[in-house]
Design a protein around this motif. Sequence first.
Motif, PDB file in Angstrom:
ATOM      1  N   THR A 290       0.807  -1.205   0.000  1.00 58.20           N
ATOM      2  CA  THR A 290       0.000   0.000   0.000  1.00 58.20           C
ATOM      3  C   THR A 290       0.848   1.267   0.000  1.00 58.20           C
ATOM      4  OG1 THR A 290      -1.760   1.167   1.182  1.00 58.20           O
ATOM      5  CG2 THR A 290      -0.126   0.037   2.525  1.00 58.20           C
ATOM      6  N   VAL A 291       0.363   2.282  -0.694  1.00 54.30           N
ATOM      7  CA  VAL A 291       0.995   3.598  -0.663  1.00 54.30           C
ATOM      8  C   VAL A 291       0.271   4.530   0.293  1.00 54.30           C
ATOM      9  CG1 VAL A 291       1.903   3.409  -3.012  1.00 54.30           C
ATOM     10  CG2 VAL A 291      -0.370   4.418  -2.630  1.00 54.30           C
ATOM     11  N   SER A 292      -0.903   4.107   0.780  1.00 49.90           N
ATOM     12  CA  SER A 292      -1.684   4.939   1.691  1.00 49.90           C
ATOM     13  C   SER A 292      -2.854   4.128   2.228  1.00 49.90           C
ATOM     14  CB  SER A 292      -2.212   6.190   0.974  1.00 49.90           C
ATOM     15  OG  SER A 292      -3.108   6.911   1.794  1.00 49.90           O
ATOM     16  N   GLY A 293      -3.235   4.419   3.475  1.00 54.27           N
ATOM     17  CA  GLY A 293      -4.414   3.789   4.051  1.00 54.27           C
ATOM     18  C   GLY A 293      -5.651   4.662   3.934  1.00 54.27           C
ATOM     19  N   GLN A 294      -5.566   5.691   3.079  1.00 56.22           N
ATOM     20  CA  GLN A 294      -6.637   6.687   2.994  1.00 56.22           C
ATOM     21  C   GLN A 294      -7.976   6.078   2.575  1.00 56.22           C
ATOM     22  OE1 GLN A 294      -5.673   9.963   0.451  1.00 56.22           O
ATOM     23  NE2 GLN A 294      -7.749  10.789   0.452  1.00 56.22           N
ATOM     24  N   LEU A 295      -7.963   5.208   1.577  1.00 56.16           N
ATOM     25  CA  LEU A 295      -9.232   4.663   1.090  1.00 56.16           C
ATOM     26  C   LEU A 295      -9.936   3.861   2.181  1.00 56.16           C
ATOM     27  CD1 LEU A 295      -8.309   3.504  -2.536  1.00 56.16           C
ATOM     28  CD2 LEU A 295      -9.578   5.535  -1.829  1.00 56.16           C
ATOM     29  N   GLY A 296      -9.179   3.032   2.899  1.00 54.44           N
ATOM     30  CA  GLY A 296      -9.778   2.266   3.986  1.00 54.44           C
ATOM     31  C   GLY A 296     -10.261   3.158   5.114  1.00 54.44           C
ATOM     32  N   ALA A 297      -9.503   4.208   5.414  1.00 59.94           N
ATOM     33  CA  ALA A 297      -9.909   5.120   6.488  1.00 59.94           C
ATOM     34  C   ALA A 297     -11.171   5.884   6.106  1.00 59.94           C
ATOM     35  CB  ALA A 297      -8.770   6.093   6.799  1.00 59.94           C
ATOM     36  N   GLU A 298     -11.297   6.267   4.840  1.00 63.88           N
ATOM     37  CA  GLU A 298     -12.482   7.014   4.412  1.00 63.88           C
ATOM     38  C   GLU A 298     -13.749   6.175   4.532  1.00 63.88           C
ATOM     39  OE1 GLU A 298     -11.479   8.283   0.515  1.00 63.88           O
ATOM     40  OE2 GLU A 298     -10.463  10.121   1.170  1.00 63.88           O
ATOM     41  N   THR A 299     -13.672   4.912   4.160  1.00 62.42           N
ATOM     42  CA  THR A 299     -14.861   4.055   4.278  1.00 62.42           C
ATOM     43  C   THR A 299     -15.266   3.871   5.736  1.00 62.42           C
ATOM     44  OG1 THR A 299     -13.475   2.056   4.281  1.00 62.42           O
ATOM     45  CG2 THR A 299     -14.302   2.828   2.153  1.00 62.42           C
ATOM     46  N   HIS A 300     -14.284   3.772   6.640  1.00 61.27           N
ATOM     47  CA  HIS A 300     -14.596   3.635   8.057  1.00 61.27           C
ATOM     48  C   HIS A 300     -15.116   4.946   8.638  1.00 61.27           C
ATOM     49  CE1 HIS A 300     -12.366  -0.132   7.729  1.00 61.27           C
ATOM     50  NE2 HIS A 300     -12.838  -0.467   8.918  1.00 61.27           N
ATOM     51  N   ALA A 301     -14.604   6.086   8.137  1.00 63.82           N
ATOM     52  CA  ALA A 301     -15.086   7.373   8.638  1.00 63.82           C
ATOM     53  C   ALA A 301     -16.558   7.576   8.322  1.00 63.82           C
ATOM     54  CB  ALA A 301     -14.251   8.512   8.038  1.00 63.82           C
ATOM     55  N   CYS A 302     -17.006   7.003   7.205  1.00 59.12           N
ATOM     56  CA  CYS A 302     -18.418   7.131   6.842  1.00 59.12           C
ATOM     57  C   CYS A 302     -19.318   6.245   7.695  1.00 59.12           C
ATOM     58  CB  CYS A 302     -18.607   6.784   5.360  1.00 59.12           C
ATOM     59  SG  CYS A 302     -17.877   8.005   4.244  1.00 59.12           S
ATOM     60  N   ALA A 303     -18.723   5.474   8.594  1.00 56.83           N
ATOM     61  CA  ALA A 303     -19.508   4.645   9.499  1.00 56.83           C
ATOM     62  C   ALA A 303     -19.212   4.949  10.965  1.00 56.83           C
ATOM     63  CB  ALA A 303     -19.240   3.161   9.228  1.00 56.83           C
TER      64      ALA A 303
END
Length: 362
Positions: A290-303
Amino acid sequence: MYFSTSKPLHPSRRSMVLGMWTAALLSRATTAFVTTTSRPSTLSATSARQGWLASSASRLMASTAEPPAAATAVPQRIKAVDAKEPSGDDSVAVKGWVRTLRKQKTTAFVEVNDGSSLSGIQCVLSLADISDETKQELDNVTTGCAVEVTGPLVKSQGGKQAVEVAAQALRVVGACPGETYPLAKKRHSLEYLRSIAHLRPRTNTVAAVARVRSHLAGAIHAFFQKAGFVYVQTPLITASDCEGAGELFRVTTLDLDKVDSIPKAKNEEGKEIEAADYKEDFFGKPAYLTVSGQLGAETHACALGDVYTFGPTFRAENSQTTRHLAEFNMVEPEMAFADLTSAMSNAEQMLKFVVKHVLENC
């Protein structure tokens, strides 16, 4: 006769119970002997049974007796960073690696560093007061070896440290060939330390960096936890390119040493093309670090609302400058319903909290 209890018995009651058990066993043995006296053929078997029951009672009494009292107290281990005051008559244990060793006619000085601070702790051994066993161990002490030293902390006679160990015993835990030990008591270049990666954490520079990094990571977690953020562990191996740069480290189980064995991908016409068929790979598709955990963090932030991810990140830029790293740890907060002002405020508060923590604790 059986006894069961969910709580430990009082010693007096335990003695009573053991007495009843013993009496019951001996009673059974006596009864068996009396009832079989009219049968001489079974007398030897009955006697054997009587002896077994009696020995069982003895073993039962021995196994449940009071445990012996501890012989001597084990000295409490203390680290160099916490050794600030004399300990009186109480002995302490210092465990670490020898930095320097000086022997005189009547005294030996051993500086031990346990990794808790830049400076170690001085251990003074009076050759007239230590045992012959400790003297033999002292002969085996070399620079770099691992030792355990016990003795009380006393006020230091020198001016470089507040206290020192009046060593009463010394034990070599791990030997080290002093003649070939590559770390001398001098400053080494970083280029040289890269050639001895297994020993460079013992140097002041690398050890200090490790301690600061530890406090930085701990302070980052502490800040976000106190602020109500949820810590999310995003995948290290992913099939997505988060930033679209295309400079990723590929992860594959295909045997790259045998190019001919790599399955070929096929086009729409069913003909093989010069590309690997990743459907035959471990994940069934191309995978990367991975180059960033941003995508996973964004999906969790929406929950979950406010979340953050903090872990290893990998970049495959072919750059040799100090501004580019192939691997590093990156913290990425994601806040639902946030605007630019709240995001900037969060970043500012985090930096202040982390820097203050490091200045106060490092």
